[in-house]
Structure formats: C-alpha cells, structure tokens
Write an enzyme that holds these catalytic residues in place. Structure first.
Site, PDB file in Angstrom:
ATOM      1  N   ILE A 498       0.820  -1.213   0.000  1.00  0.00           N
ATOM      2  CA  ILE A 498       0.000   0.000   0.000  1.00  0.00           C
ATOM      3  C   ILE A 498       0.850   1.257   0.000  1.00  0.00           C
ATOM      4  CG2 ILE A 498      -2.071  -0.983   1.048  1.00  0.00           C
ATOM      5  CD1 ILE A 498      -1.036  -0.029   3.761  1.00  0.00           C
ATOM      6  N   GLY A 499       2.149   1.111   0.054  1.00  0.00           N
ATOM      7  CA  GLY A 499       2.992   2.299   0.012  1.00  0.00           C
ATOM      8  C   GLY A 499       4.444   1.904  -0.107  1.00  0.00           C
ATOM      9  N   GLY A 502      11.213   5.641   1.585  1.00  0.00           N
ATOM     10  CA  GLY A 502      12.659   5.550   1.630  1.00  0.00           C
ATOM     11  C   GLY A 502      13.117   4.329   2.411  1.00  0.00           C
ATOM     12  N   PHE A 503      12.331   3.942   3.367  1.00  0.00           N
ATOM     13  CA  PHE A 503      12.708   2.860   4.254  1.00  0.00           C
ATOM     14  C   PHE A 503      12.425   1.491   3.633  1.00  0.00           C
ATOM     15  CE2 PHE A 503      11.518  -0.029   7.733  1.00  0.00           C
ATOM     16  CZ  PHE A 503      12.556   0.137   8.631  1.00  0.00           C
ATOM     17  N   GLY A 504      11.412   1.407   2.818  1.00  0.00           N
ATOM     18  CA  GLY A 504      11.054   0.132   2.212  1.00  0.00           C
ATOM     19  C   GLY A 504       9.578   0.128   1.847  1.00  0.00           C
ATOM     20  N   LYS A 505       9.003  -1.067   1.758  1.00  0.00           N
ATOM     21  CA  LYS A 505       7.602  -1.165   1.340  1.00  0.00           C
ATOM     22  C   LYS A 505       6.665  -1.280   2.544  1.00  0.00           C
ATOM     23  CE  LYS A 505       8.432  -3.182  -3.143  1.00  0.00           C
ATOM     24  NZ  LYS A 505       8.580  -4.398  -3.925  1.00  0.00           N
ATOM     25  N   VAL A 506       5.459  -0.824   2.360  1.00  0.00           N
ATOM     26  CA  VAL A 506       4.443  -0.974   3.388  1.00  0.00           C
ATOM     27  C   VAL A 506       3.342  -1.890   2.847  1.00  0.00           C
ATOM     28  CG1 VAL A 506       2.826   0.184   4.909  1.00  0.00           C
ATOM     29  CG2 VAL A 506       4.919   1.359   4.204  1.00  0.00           C
ATOM     30  N   LYS A 520       5.473  -2.425   7.781  1.00  0.00           N
ATOM     31  CA  LYS A 520       6.513  -1.678   7.072  1.00  0.00           C
ATOM     32  C   LYS A 520       7.774  -2.526   7.097  1.00  0.00           C
ATOM     33  CE  LYS A 520       8.132   2.480   8.701  1.00  0.00           C
ATOM     34  NZ  LYS A 520       8.153   3.931   8.891  1.00  0.00           N
ATOM     35  N   ASP A 616      10.250  15.414  11.289  1.00  0.00           N
ATOM     36  CA  ASP A 616       9.806  15.200   9.908  1.00  0.00           C
ATOM     37  C   ASP A 616       8.293  15.395   9.827  1.00  0.00           C
ATOM     38  OD1 ASP A 616      10.176  14.771   7.239  1.00  0.00           O
ATOM     39  OD2 ASP A 616      10.449  12.606   7.373  1.00  0.00           O
TER      40      ASP A 616
END
Ligand SMILES: *[C@@H]1O[C@H](CO)[C@@H](O)[C@H](O)[C@H]1NC(C)=O
Ligand SMILES: *[C@@H]1O[C@H](CO)[C@@H](O)[C@H](O)[C@H]1NC(C)=O
Ligand SMILES: *[C@@H]1O[C@H](CO)[C@@H](O)[C@H](O)[C@H]1NC(C)=O
Ligand SMILES: *[C@@H]1O[C@H](CO)[C@@H](O)[C@H](O)[C@H]1NC(C)=O
Ligand SMILES: *[C@@H]1O[C@H](CO)[C@@H](O)[C@H](O)[C@H]1NC(C)=O
Ligand SMILES: *[C@@H]1O[C@H](CO)[C@@H](O)[C@H](O)[C@H]1NC(C)=O
Ligand SMILES: *[C@@H]1O[C@H](CO)[C@@H](O)[C@H](O)[C@H]1NC(C)=O
Ligand SMILES: *[C@@H]1O[C@H](CO)[C@@H](O)[C@H](O)[C@H]1NC(C)=O
Length: 832
Positions: A498-499, A502-506, A520, A616
């Site tokens: 679903i997203g 920068g950190f990876g996939k959700v 995540k 952030d």
C-alpha cells in the site's frame, strides 16, 4: 520573508563565530610514514616518520629482508618518493585509532627499479578490514590514491596482499582523522527524488578534485592537505568557458560551506559560461571525467557567486550526465542572502554505465535572466559497492585469503627519483550537506492506529508458530516472529503493497485475530534504515497517545527490519488534500485534523521529561483513521530534545524539503520550534491544497511557505485557498488560521508559538467557524466573536509560559475530552 535587520544581526553574529572558531583542523589520529626511509621526512608543515619508527605498526612475514636502501641524494622536491617498502607476502599495518570517525587513507606510489624489483611490475591488493581499496593494482607512473573510511573500532588495519608470483610496494602512507562534518549522511540522488542516505557507512575513493578556473591548489594551502587540480584538461570545448578569480570576495557563512570543506582559493575562482558579449548564448559548459563503470559516485559541487554584482542576478541549471540535478539554481537564496557565500551540494549517481561522468552547467530558461552559469570546484568520489569493495575485481574475503602466505619479504628501498615529480596525483574528497531540491522521500506509511494506552493485546499467530501475545503495555513483548509476519502479509504479497517509502515497502496485513495491520518492511540488504528502525521502536514503545501512531510489534529476525502498526483506513492527510482523487475534506474536518495532529505533537514536546522533536512533520506523516481522526506517524528521525538547561540539540539537518525550518538549516540546531515551523507549512498546505514545493509553477509560487506568507502578509489569504473551500469558510476562522500559520513560520524559533499555543489557536479557529456559542444568540455572529478581548487573540498574553494547562501527564487526559468545551467556557468567562 522580511526581517532584514534580524537577518543582518544573524549574519554579523555568524561571521563573529567564524572568526572565533575557524582555526585549522587538528587531526586526532595522524600517522604519516615515509616507507623505506631511514630518517624523518618533512613535507610542507608535516613530518613523515622514518620507516623504522613505523615498524611496530607492521606485521609482516618472517623473512623480512630489512633495509637494503642505498643512500641517494637528490634535489627532488618530493622526498617521499625516494624510498619504498617492498612486500613479498601478505603484510599488515595496524593503526590504533584514538578518535573514531572518518579517516583519510592516502597511499603514495612511485614505481622505480631497485635490485631485483622492478616496481612497475608489482601487482597487489590493498584492503582494510571492511573494504577492498585496490585490487590487482599496478602502477606505471607516480600515483597518489586517496580514500576515506569511517573507522568505527579502535584500530584500522591496512593489508597489502601481493598477487600470485608478484609483490607489493608503497612509498608513503597516511592515516589521518578527517572532520566529522566532512561527509554528511545524506545527499540528493541524481535519478530519483529519494534522498540518498547512508553516506557515513561508505568507503570513498577520490576520483578527481578540481579547482575550476584557477591553478593547482596544493596541499599546503588546504586545511586537510588535499590537492586540487585545474579544470582545463577536463573541459569539453574550452572556448565556451572563461576563468574568473576573486579570492578576496569569498565568505564562509554558517550553514554553508567551511574552510575545511574547501579553501577560499577554490571558492575564489570559477569557470564561467562565456556569454559576456552575447545575451542570446545558449550552450552548456561541460567537463568530462574518467570513472569505473559499475560503481556509484558521490559528486560534490562547490559554488560561490564571485561574478554577480548583486543578489538574484544569476540563475543556471546543473546537470550530471543527462540528468538535471538543479533547475534555476539561484545561489543567493540558499541559506543566507549574502553574495559570494561559499556553498556546496552533494549528489549520488546511479551505478555508472559508461566510463565517463559528464558534469555540465548551462543557462536557465527563466524569462528575463541573462544566460550565465558558474562552477567553482568539483569533487567526484567513488563509493564502495555492495561487497564493500572500491575495486571491480576484489572482494574482502578473496583479498585476505589471496596469494601464498608468508613468502613475504619486506624491503626498504631507497632510490633517487627523477626530479621534478609533482604531487599532482588527482585526489579527492570532502564534505557536507546541501541536499537537493526534491528531498522528500516518497510517501510512506499509511500505517498506524493507536490503541489508547489500554491493555489491549493481540495474538500474533500462524499455522506455523505458536501464537505470540503482544501486550501493548510492556516494552518487552513487542517482538513478533517472522513467520507470523509472513502469514499476516500473505508472504509479502506484492499486490498487498500500500505504500513505498525511503525505508522500504508498506504492506497491508491481517493478524490471526482479524486485526488489520500495516507492515513496514525495511529493505533487508540495507543498513541505512537501521538507526531509524531503532528510533521508531524506541519512540513508539515509550509514547502512547491517541494522536500518535501506535506500534503493535516489530521483527528483527533474519536481519529483517519490520514494523507493524495498526491499519489506518483513510491514509495520509496529504492524500486528502491533492493528487489522489480522495474526496476533499471540508473546512471543519481539516481544522479538526490539524487540531488532532497538533495534540500529538504537543504531547511529544511536553508529555515526557525530555521533549521529543519529531523532525519530519509533514502532511504525509499525518494519518487518518476511519473516523478521520489524525495521528502523527513516522518517528524514524525523532530526537530527544534538549535538557532543561540547554536550548537546542545540535545535529545534522534531516527532514523534508519544503517543510524545513530555515533556522535549523542554518545552524543545525534543533528545538521543538523546528517542528512548529514544519507544522505551519502543513497548515498552509491544508488551506491551499497544493504541494509544498511545486517546481512546475512560476518561480514565486514554487515554495508554498513563501507564497502563502506573501499573501498572508497582504491580508489576502483568501485569494490562494483551495477552490473547494471558497464560500464555505468563515472569514474570521480563516484569519485566525492564517495568523496561526504565520506565527509558526516566524524566521526565528523564539518568535514562534509553542505547540500548546498553536493548539489553542486552532481550537479558536474552529470555534469561529462554528460561530455558535451555546445559549448566547447574540454571539451567533463572526463579528462578535472576532472582537474578543485582546488577551484571547494573543498567544503570549494568554499564556506566557506556553500553555501550562497542557503540561505533563494531564495532556493525555485533556486530549481525550473535548477541548472545545474547555475553550468555550474560557471564552465566556473571560469575554464577559
Ligand atoms: C621523527 O618523528 C617522530 C614522530 O613522527 C618523532 O617522535 C621523532 O622524534 C622524530 N625523529 C627525529 C630524529 O626528528
Ligand atoms: C637503512 O639505510 C640507511 C641508508 O640509507 C642507513 O643509514 C640505515 O642505517 C639503514 N638501516 C638499517 C636498519 O640497516
Ligand atoms: C620495468 O617494467 C616496466 C613495465 O613492465 C618496463 O616497461 C620497464 O622496461 C622495466 N624496467 C626495467 C629496468 O626492467
Ligand atoms: C561513522 O559511522 C557511525 C555508525 O557506525 C556513525 O554513527 C558515525 O556518525 C559515522 N561517523 C562519521 C564521521 O561519518
Ligand atoms: C599557497 O600558499 C602560498 C604560501 O603559503 C602562496 O604563496 C600561494 O599563493 C598559495 N597558492 C594559492 C593557490 O592559494
Ligand atoms: C567582448 O567584446 C569586447 C569588445 O567587442 C572585447 O574587447 C572583449 O574581449 C569581448 N569579451 C569576450 C569575453 O569575448
Ligand atoms: C545541457 O545539457 C543537458 C544534459 O545533457 C541537456 O539536456 C541540455 O539540452 C543542454 N543544454 C543546452 C543549452 O545545450
Ligand atoms: C558500502 O559498504 C557498506 C558496508 O561497509 C554497505 O553498508 C553499503 O551498502 C555499501 N555501499 C553500497 C553503495 O553498496
């Protein structure tokens, strides 16, 4: 934003600071060895120690031949090249490191013929414990190799491993501390809008270090003993360029570059587009550099506008290969409005596909600008590949096991070297931030959902593993088995994504008890997100609040970095403002969302012994549940705030472009007021429903904060609001909201309200929209409410110490109940 006088004061004080603190850099570790030399050798202001003094650092195979040098006298001005050490087996220098962090490693090679060793025929690897620096390396002429690595242990070993039937040699060796600020962790990415993170982990090799438009700047004129070479031989089309010099004009300003990053002799000269006599010029000035394909490169641009006579006259575009990295660069608007302020920016390229990197500058297409472009300095640094190697051929394991062991002989050799050798080896390196425009990470996390601090627990179970109970009240039990995560996400089904951030996939997922979750998953190969991963777990397991995203669990098995949050049905606030086709929110809903987010942030700032700064804050990090209740997400960058007796945390600038507090950017000092600034930008975003940075708009509109402030100051904010809101927003509510946003965006943190004040004012804006104070028909008019006594309209008089009502643990209780009620009662009692 105005405030010229304050800016001037700031400028003066930063110049004073510089005068006080910019003494030359003194390295904590400073090993300089003149290999094979019987005596110390002085080069410039540095002493390279005699080889025998360094022998205790060296472990080499037993049959060392010893010093066979013949005494040679020479008028050569590069005394380092007169002697060498020859290694016939695997040999290792071990340096004890007194201060961890980035260190230079400089290796000096000058191949000469000695007895049975013709050094032009040497072939060998050089590596550290973590990185291959050179593999199957041989040299035909004088070569200086410069590397920098972040040493994270108490020692640094450098190993020389001769190839089969060959030998290794070295003429001189440096291991020297570099300033911490030299390489910041983040840089822009050339081909994507995702900020590159993780530079502090990289080993770097200087490919080239160039002084544009000027002569060689030798190591004697550089605080970090670097050599800068002239750019002429790299220029494609020399007649298109002019050289300019004005070293006296260079100013170092806080938040920009420093003398350690590059000396004024570099910033004070530039190569400029030769458009002087032709205002219709339209061409690029291009330099071309040889690189190894298959590696990524860190490209550092040094700029200093020594050509303009006034601010805002010079606009130009900057390219790496065919990618535009900055459009319409206006050096005078970066950080400080000072002409000729030294400034740099870093970009990381994709893995190079050809053996050349081209860097170009060219005229801006902006209407009414004179075609011109400049570049003052350039550094290109090769980055280690995923094997930790800086050389295509080697890997660490192969280098340490290579060649026959212990054949080794070490021969100190001294030989005269043809005179006139210049230390012209092309070196490279250096420092610091200045990220690129599109530094926003892609939208992340939908995730999150909060369970109000209760004892709720979920059973994370699967067919394979016994159910694990995750109790939200105990920090110990957040750990979730990998199998359960696999189960919950249908083994990370790509169609459940679903997203991507920068950190990876959700991924969307469902626990065995039916609870919907957002999972995540950090990119397993990358170390980059580790610190953020840990911060997020730490923060979320300490903080529980209905307006903060809740963590259900995490998984770090098998090097995974997985965070599990409860699912937020309605995604990000941003997706409800523009660009996603979600139905637009009405004004009341928007203000309520802002109030919810403000509560979450207020709790972070005050609800705990030490303030926590989110760092952030942006609309993509405010998530909405099924009832459109707002929760603040993404604590990966959060920092614990200052102790009571300090006023700021000093830290590398992080955050998202367009939302960044300019004061934080300039001074790298973090306070809660940096979050307040970013929140102010979110308020305008909510009002105008457009991206905070939109490069496709006319120049004055690109940056939402600047654009909205301009209209706010004119008192005409209604001209730029979201068309969907027109006619549905009461003028007084808009005015209050606009004033609140404006105060958040004050240039200086001290002038900004606290989050508690912001919250209070948003509550007020909501009241003004609803415009009905129960049981008092006379006040059923915005005008009446607009004429409340001054203390209600004024943050500081209402609450000089920042809303004590909301401090401490009471926040949690208060935020649950209707703040509007509290507020309207207060209005009534004070208003009468
Ligand atoms: C040579 O240099 C070392 C350290 O670099 C120093 O301790 C030693 O005194 C020097 N020797 C001479 C003869 O100058
Ligand atoms: C190495 O050679 C130098 C002459 O260049 C001589 O003075 C010195 O004593 C030699 N050292 C050893 C250990 O033989
Ligand atoms: C040393 O090796 C180089 C390269 O292999 C060769 O060109 C040169 O002639 C050799 N010199 C001597 C003296 O053997
Ligand atoms: C070196 O790496 C460590 C992480 O291992 C990081 O905390 C530190 O900031 C880095 N130092 C520099 C100077 O890059
Ligand atoms: C380098 O320094 C020397 C003296 O230290 C000076 O004469 C020379 O002009 C400097 N060169 C440059 C390029 O700044
Ligand atoms: C510009 O034109 C003037 C006069 O025509 C000439 O003297 C000068 O050299 C030219 N400058 C450049 C950079 O071509
Ligand atoms: C400058 O170079 C870029 C990248 O190669 C190219 O896209 C652009 O068209 C060039 N501009 C001019 C004026 O030649
Ligand atoms: C460089 O090596 C480090 C490990 O030392 C690794 O984390 C990093 O990903 C490597 N860089 C690249 C670009 O692969």
């Amino acid at each position: 934003m105005g405030c010229k006088a304050l800016k001037f004061l700031f400028w003066v004080s930063s110049i004073l600071c510089l005068a006080l603190f910019s003494r030359g850099f003194t390295p904590a570790d400073n090993y300089l060895i003149d290999c094979g030399s019987p005596t110390n050798t002085t080069v410039g202001d540095r002493v390279f120690m005699a080889d025998n003094l360094a022998s205790k650092l060296l472990s080499a195979p037993e049959n060392v031949l010893g010093n066979t040098s013949k005494s040679v006298t020479s008028s050569d001005d590069s005394p380092l090249y007169q002697t060498a050490r020859i290694f016939t087996g695997v040999s290792k220098y071990t340096f004890s490191i007194s201060r961890r962090g980035r260190h230079w490693i400089r290796l000096y090679f000058y191949p000469f013929v000695h007895a049975s060793y013709n050094m032009s025929m040497a072939k060998f690897d050089v590596s550290t414990d973590n990185h291959v620096l050179l593999s199957s390396f041989g040299v035909q002429s004088l070569t200086v190799k410069e590397f920098s690595v972040n040493v994270t242990t108490n020692s640094l070993a450098i190993t020389f491993s001769p190839s089969e039937n060959s030998f290794a040699f070295i003429n001189a060796l440096e291991v020297v501390s570099a300033p911490d600020q030299l390489i910041q962790d983040t840089a822009g990415s050339v081909q994507s809008s995702v900020t590159f993170q993780g530079l502090t982990w990289q080993a770097l090799e200087t490919v080239v270090r160039v002084n544009m438009g000027g002569p060689t700047v030798s190591f004697e004129n550089d605080t970090l003993w670097r050599t800068w070479v002239p750019d002429q031989r790299f220029l494609v089309g020399k007649n298109l360029a002019l050289s300019v010099s004005n070293i006296g004009a260079v100013k170092y300003v806080d938040g920009g570059s420093s003398e350690d990053i590059a000396p004024s002799s570099v910033y004070g000269t530039c190569t400029r587009m030769n458009s002087i006599n032709d205002s219709s010029s339209n061409f690029n000035v291009t330099w071309e550099f040889d690189v190894d394909p298959g590696f990524q490169y860190l490209v550092r641009f040094h700029f200093c506008d020594i050509v303009s006579e006034a601010l805002n006259l010079l606009y130009f575009n900057v390219f790496i290969d065919s990618s535009m990295v900055v459009r319409d660069l206006d050096l005078s608007t970066y950080l400080v409005n000072i002409l000729a302020a030294a400034y740099y920016m870093d970009y990381v390229t994709e893995s190079a596909t050809s053996n050349k990197i081209r860097v170009s500058i060219g005229p801006s297409n902006l209407h009414g600008t004179y075609p011109d472009a400049i570049l003052n300095g350039l550094e290109i640094m090769k980055m280690n590949n995923s094997d930790g190697s800086l050389s295509g051929l080697g890997t660490i394991s192969s280098s340490s096991s290579s060649s026959k062991k212990n054949v080794g002989a070490i021969v100190g050799v001294s030989v005269g070297v043809a005179s006139g050798v210049l230390l012209a080896g092309v070196l490279f390196m250096l420092c610091r931030k200045r990220r690129r425009l599109a530094r926003q990470r892609l939208s992340k996390t939908w995730v999150a959902f909060s369970i109000n601090g209760g004892g709720t627990s979920h059973t994370m179970g699967s067919k394979y593993s016994k159910g694990t109970t995750v109790s939200l009240n105990s920090n110990m039990s957040y750990h979730v088995p990998f199998l359960a995560v696999q189960e919950a996400t249908n083994n990370f089904d790509e169609s459940w994504v679903i997203g991507i951030g920068g950190f990876g996939k959700v991924y969307k997922g469902e626990l065995s008890d039916g609870t919907k979750v957002a999972v995540k998953r950090g990119n397993p190969q990358s170390q980059q997100g580790l610190a953020e991963f840990q911060t997020e777990i730490e923060m979320l397991s300490q903080f529980r609040h209905r307006h903060l995203v809740s963590l259900i669990g995490y998984c770090d098995e098998k090097n995974e970095m997985i965070l599990i949050y409860e699912y937020m049905e309605n995604g990000t606030l941003k997706s409800h403002l523009y660009g996603s086709g979600h139905p637009s929110l009405n004004w009341k809903q928007r203000v309520e969302v802002c109030i919810g987010a403000a509560r979450g942030l207020h709790y972070l700032h005050t609800g705990y012994a030490k303030a926590v700064i989110h760092r952030d804050v942006k609309s993509a990090n405010i998530l909405l549940d099924e009832n459109l209740m707002a929760k603040v997400a993404d604590f990966g960058l959060s920092k614990t705030g200052p102790e009571l007796d300090q006023t700021h945390v000093s830290t590398a600038v992080k955050g998202s472009f367009g939302y960044l507090d300019p004061e934080y950017f300039r001074r790298q000092q973090l306070t809660e007021k940096s979050d307040v600034y970013s929140f102010g930008v979110v308020l305008f975003e909510v009002l105008c429903a457009r991206p905070v940075i939109d490069p496709t708009l006319p120049r004055e509109m690109v940056n939402l904060a600047e654009w909205a402030m301009k209209w706010q100051k004119k008192g005409q904010l209604e001209h730029i609001i979201d068309p969907n809101l027109k006619g549905n927003i009461r003028p007084d509510s808009l005015r209050k909201f606009g004033e609140t946003a404006e105060k958040c965006l004050a240039d200086f943190g001290v002038d900004r309200p606290s989050m508690g004040d912001v919250l209070w004012n948003l509550e007020y804006a909501l009241q003004l929209q609803e415009a009905v104070v129960q049981g008092d028909p006379d006040e059923n008019s915005t005008n009446m409410i607009g004429e409340l006594p001054p203390q209600i309209n004024n943050f500081s008089q209402l609450d000089p110490n920042g809303s004590p009502q909301f401090h401490g643990s009471s926040v949690d209780d208060l935020s649950g109940v209707s703040m509007s009620k509290v507020f309207s009662q207060l209005v009534k009692s004070e208003g009468r």
